[in-house]
Design a protein around this motif. Structure first.
Motif, short mmCIF file in Angstrom:
data_model
loop_
_atom_site.label_atom_id
_atom_site.label_comp_id
_atom_site.label_asym_id
_atom_site.label_seq_id
_atom_site.Cartn_x
_atom_site.Cartn_y
_atom_site.Cartn_z
N LEU A 1 48.20 27.48 34.87
CA LEU A 1 47.84 28.89 35.06
C LEU A 1 46.32 29.06 35.16
CD1 LEU A 1 50.34 30.66 32.64
CD2 LEU A 1 50.24 30.92 35.10
N VAL A 2 45.57 28.29 34.39
CA VAL A 2 44.11 28.39 34.45
C VAL A 2 43.60 27.84 35.78
CG1 VAL A 2 41.93 27.81 33.33
CG2 VAL A 2 43.96 28.24 31.94
N MET A 3 44.18 26.73 36.25
CA MET A 3 43.82 26.23 37.57
C MET A 3 44.00 27.31 38.62
SD MET A 3 45.59 25.40 40.56
CE MET A 3 45.00 24.69 42.11
N TRP A 4 45.07 28.06 38.50
CA TRP A 4 45.41 29.13 39.43
C TRP A 4 44.29 30.17 39.49
CZ3 TRP A 4 47.46 30.40 43.58
CH2 TRP A 4 48.17 31.57 43.84
N PHE B 1 44.84 40.15 40.34
CA PHE B 1 46.17 39.89 39.78
C PHE B 1 46.30 38.42 39.38
CE2 PHE B 1 48.21 43.81 41.74
CZ PHE B 1 48.80 44.26 40.58
N ILE B 2 45.81 37.53 40.25
CA ILE B 2 45.89 36.10 39.93
C ILE B 2 45.10 35.80 38.66
CG2 ILE B 2 45.20 33.80 40.71
CD1 ILE B 2 45.76 34.70 43.59
N LEU B 3 43.90 36.37 38.57
CA LEU B 3 43.08 36.12 37.38
C LEU B 3 43.75 36.66 36.13
CD1 LEU B 3 39.59 36.82 38.98
CD2 LEU B 3 40.31 34.67 37.93
N TRP B 4 44.30 37.87 36.24
CA TRP B 4 45.02 38.48 35.11
C TRP B 4 46.15 37.55 34.65
CZ3 TRP B 4 45.52 44.48 35.01
CH2 TRP B 4 46.14 44.92 33.83
N MET B 5 46.93 37.07 35.61
CA MET B 5 48.03 36.17 35.30
C MET B 5 47.51 34.87 34.68
SD MET B 5 50.50 34.32 38.03
CE MET B 5 52.16 33.76 37.66
N GLY B 6 46.51 34.30 35.31
CA GLY B 6 45.97 33.04 34.83
C GLY B 6 45.39 33.15 33.43
#
Lengths: 441, 441, 441
Positions: free
Chosen positions: C45-48, C239-244
């Motif tokens: 998730l952090v890579m994302w 959104f990607i950062l929030w998820m990650g």
């Protein structure tokens, strides 16, 4: 037909005697951890669906309204979090006891028992809250696309406050919070009715009260197509939703700490996938036959239709039955889109056809493969939920309409909400095709 | 060189005596759950790669063909699900017994033993099916980009039916289903050959039989570059593929229920990452030296080249060896792209250079770090797979060509398939640069 | 105020006596597996988030620089992997012992003890390395957006080499590697200071030494807004950062093998979410009040501000306190953006306001809800980290400036770096609005 599906179900997928295992032993620490971790990982996938809705809708509105729909989609997810914390979770799950509503109040995690070595709660409080909150957000996401391109920003967000804080949790308490519907035997595994139809009914009342976009329906009864501005974004959104749905349905097993739950999660995820396949392929074949061309947005909506359709009961069908359940959803969506247009209900992204129509279909289809569900009870659940959400949503929409107003002016609608409502274009560097070129623009 | 890699491998990464642990005890319920959950979570990441291919290809085709490539990418994933259920999984895994093919038939989950408390199956049937199905989808995704911009929609999907239902499963049974290649000792951990080269060979035959896009190769032998229409989408696609590959290779440990498997999964994921780094950096340096500019699509393909290259053996190299294996892949892709152009094989997105060339390289590189693999056996696996897929794919492409036809007309190709094949533009609001402006457009 | 937050914290979220459980028993194989798997899943998730930064920045730069920023974002992630392997991980974690720096050297996984049945290491070496490496990448991602649109490609990547190989690991060793700051009692749960402010300080020195983009600041002191080119991509990135970030903070519990850790992970993920909600909503209200319109990019930055603000201490606040901590971050970001503009520090994407300002705020806010943290120690950590990174980064930027040069020429900047630096447009098919139309373009 029912018998065919039944045979497929029993022939192809051996249903587990899950109770036999699940009752064996007290919850161990390892089970507690796995249940908790499942809620978190699957909940993260469901949160990701908020991005999926955002991209789908960004791709399906015109370029002049894209920045606004982006803002609405991310803002509503933030609102869902805050309202579900302030009142929603408690209204939905706190002391419902066969009734119609839980008790109002702030939610806070309490894991004292588990910290003292008693794992009978089964999972951490926060992990459960998180998983339920993202479902609340998903119901709200359904609305934004349907009423896009003409609803004012802040009144829309005010509606989201009521939907996520009150309307969704109250009806949710009936089936999932231990309320009257669950006592009646209503089965809605992951929310065809409780999540998707709720978003659908709220969107339907909104779309009717708002009215259609200017130029969508001509004076002589013609229907003007208004194409979306960015198909790869819409496709990306659909892929995201498909992915997130594995968490939506898979996590709704609500456990991972015993083998029966793990097996159920696998079956649910596979059936979820198969139904999406069935919905997409059926929709593609339908539009090829009807219109001689495969409208890509119809294929996308077909996949989503399959996903919504299986959501009420992804645990009991065989793979073949799941394909069929999804395929019916895919056919329904192709028929429903022109149906709503005929009624002059302007649904920008097809949310009603996908989430409302297939949400109802999916709920009614549960008895085909699940002997514990009855058609009558399913119908009661669908109807009661619909009646409540229609009334409650209409009140909110009408109060907003006659106080602050919900619709932007004609000039704002013509120029686009990005410039007039939020002062920022989505694609400022690119030359747009004049928005005055067609009546639909 | 082999000795250098060997030293890096043994010096930097202590290889585990994994058998010592793995044979200890019967599978416990917790191990069963973890194995199952690993298949599901990692499988979801692999499914996500379908979106990655979709975005990569959407970014690399011209804007007039974007909606079509979106449709193809999501449709093929749905087809893979249905065909792998109808026949594929059984052909690949059911009773192969050292042979060349499994037995035909519908697949259905059977977890009766586990439900009765015997966990020796190791994982739930559906979780395994799901993990294998998404690999089948990935092989098919390789094809769509290569043959883009001139292949008809339905004939392409018909090819996908055969590829995911028959071609992929049959050859897959050889190495992964207990067939003759696995008995020979062929090592392909996560599918450099079995997935990526298979997609590559199928794409190669398709590209040759279809012919190049109009304007790609000039009459005087010049090669006209046809730039992609959306670089951030291509970049997003690459990031998605990179992310999904952790699941592709990490999940291919096929277990998580014992410490040795968890350790292996960590090593595999790290090596997968390092190889992508090596491929990207090597490709960037190569193009900077050769062309004095860093073509961003070459950097993206370099990363993908690294990912494909490590896929046959991500479990045994050290981090340093993984960087080198990926770097060779990155160099190969920079050389292969103009090579295929010289042969006038028009590969729209570089799929052959990435998946076929590096798939072969990765498979042949396994013996450098894995003493159980032999170069000759690896070569036999590559060659046999290639021969079978070339023949089988060619037959399918040619049958399609001489019955329904596989290539759109010149007018359709010129105007773009979005308008002519599916009746919908990808970006209708934006003024495009006239497609008649250059011979390539 | 502090008392209010304290009451919220204790009243709404029962803090666990986690030590009581955690010390009970030696690490079991199951705990070892879960700890390892948590690092891998959360690390993915952090890579994302690298993709999230890439999309956010692609959306916020002008179309003429989009391909370049894509390349920088994926290239820096590859560099982080290689440098963290070559020297970074060892500098940060190998034998720091209360000091200022670890020992130089290649990193290689060593799991011999676990392979022999001793699981006291707690998790596999590679899984830990992977989780730490992606944090290193995230720190570097902060820089690219701030200095975008005028920095040369290779000099920027050279800076990334030093940042990920030396600057980040050295200061990281102080707080996370067992160095002097950790001995002092400095608390930075997931890196408000150690990751985000470090990226921020490096970006600040870069932005000052580079100077502003041409046309950003007029001769008469006016500030020309330069709008981003693609708002949905920026939204997707957020959104990607929030998820990650769920993985960033949730994985920073550093364990999952006991119930206390699982409970903590749930609390951390929920608080992370609530802080993002608080930051976004506060920023939206602020800009509505100040500017009468809700700038969507400010809502996005508000969400990110909330995420950065909670990162130093997501484990101790109640949900309500987390909302407040995020809301302060959201207000700060709205004030900080014009502040940096007044100083003529040209931060293309608002990275300084988000990661530096809120990184400091979040670190200083820890004592409000965590009785083990002291304000003075937190301040020392912030200041020491800032001083070191400012000096070290400035040296690197200046060396680069006076050797190879770091800024593209005026002509290159005017035409855009995509054409001049990498020879490829991001959106070649679309007609752009003439870049000479305004001084900012």
């Amino acid at each position: 037909m029912k018998r065919l599906i039944y045979l497929l179900a029993t022939g192809l997928l051996v249903v587990l005697p899950s109770l036999a295992i699940a009752e064996e032993a007290p919850v161990s620490e390892m089970s507690y951890i796995l249940n908790t971790f499942s809620f978190l990982v699957m909940g993260i996938l469901v949160m990701w669906m908020a991005a999926g809705f955002g991209m789908l809708e960004s791709g399906l509105v015109r370029s002049k309204n894209v920045a606004t729909i982006c803002l609405k989609n991310i803002a509503l997810f933030g609102i869902a979090g805050v309202l579900f914390y302030l009142i929603g979770y408690n209204l939905m799950y706190n002391g419902v006891d066969g009734g119609y509503i839980g008790s109002l109040g702030l939610w806070g995690a309490d894991d004292a028992a588990a910290a003292a070595g008693d794992f009978s709660a089964g999972y951490s409080a926060a992990s459960d809250w998180f998983f339920q909150m993202v479902f609340c957000g998903a119901a709200c996401s359904v609305v934004s696309g349907c009423v896009a391109e003409r609803i004012k920003l802040w009144p829309f967000l005010a509606f989201c406050v009521v939907l996520t804080g009150i309307i969704y949790p109250v009806q949710g308490s009936w089936g999932w919070g231990g309320g009257w519907l669950s006592e009646l035997g209503f089965v809605d595994f992951a929310g065809s009715t409780i999540v998707h139809s709720v978003g659908g009914w709220a969107a339907l009342t909104g779309a009717i009260i708002l009215g259609a976009r200017k130029g969508k329906y001509g004076k002589k009864g013609q229907i003007n197509p208004i194409p979306g501005s960015n198909i790869p974004l819409a496709t990306l959104g659909t892929f995201i939703l498909w992915m997130g749905w594995y968490g939506f349905n898979g996590g709704s097993v609500l456990a991972l700490g015993d083998a029966a739950s793990a097996i159920a999660m696998g079956n649910v995820i596979v059936n979820t996938n198969m139904s999406a396949c069935g919905g997409m392929i059926a929709a593609m074949i339908m539009v090829q036959i009807l219109y001689k061309k495969v409208d890509v947005t119809m294929a996308l909506n077909g996949a989503l239709a399959g996903l919504v359709s299986i959501t009420a009961g992804p645990d009991t069908p065989s793979l073949g039955a799941a394909v069929l359940i999804g395929a019916v959803g895919g056919v329904l969506v192709v028929l429903a889109v022109p149906f709503f247009d005929k009624l002059k209900i302007d649904d920008v992204v097809g949310a009603l056809s996908v989430h409302l129509v297939c949400g109802i279909w999916g709920t009614l289809a549960v008895p085909f493969t699940n002997s514990e569900a009855s058609f009558v009870t399913q119908l009661i659940g669908v109807a009661a939920t619909g009646a409540f959400v229609i009334v409650a949503s209409s009140i909110v929409w009408l109060v907003l309409k006659f106080t602050v107003g919900i619709r932007v002016g004609e000039e704002e609608e013509f120029r686009g909400m990005d410039v007039t409502e939020i002062g920022m274009e989505a694609y400022p560097d690119f030359q747009k095709i004049s928005s005055g070129a067609s009546s639909a623009h």
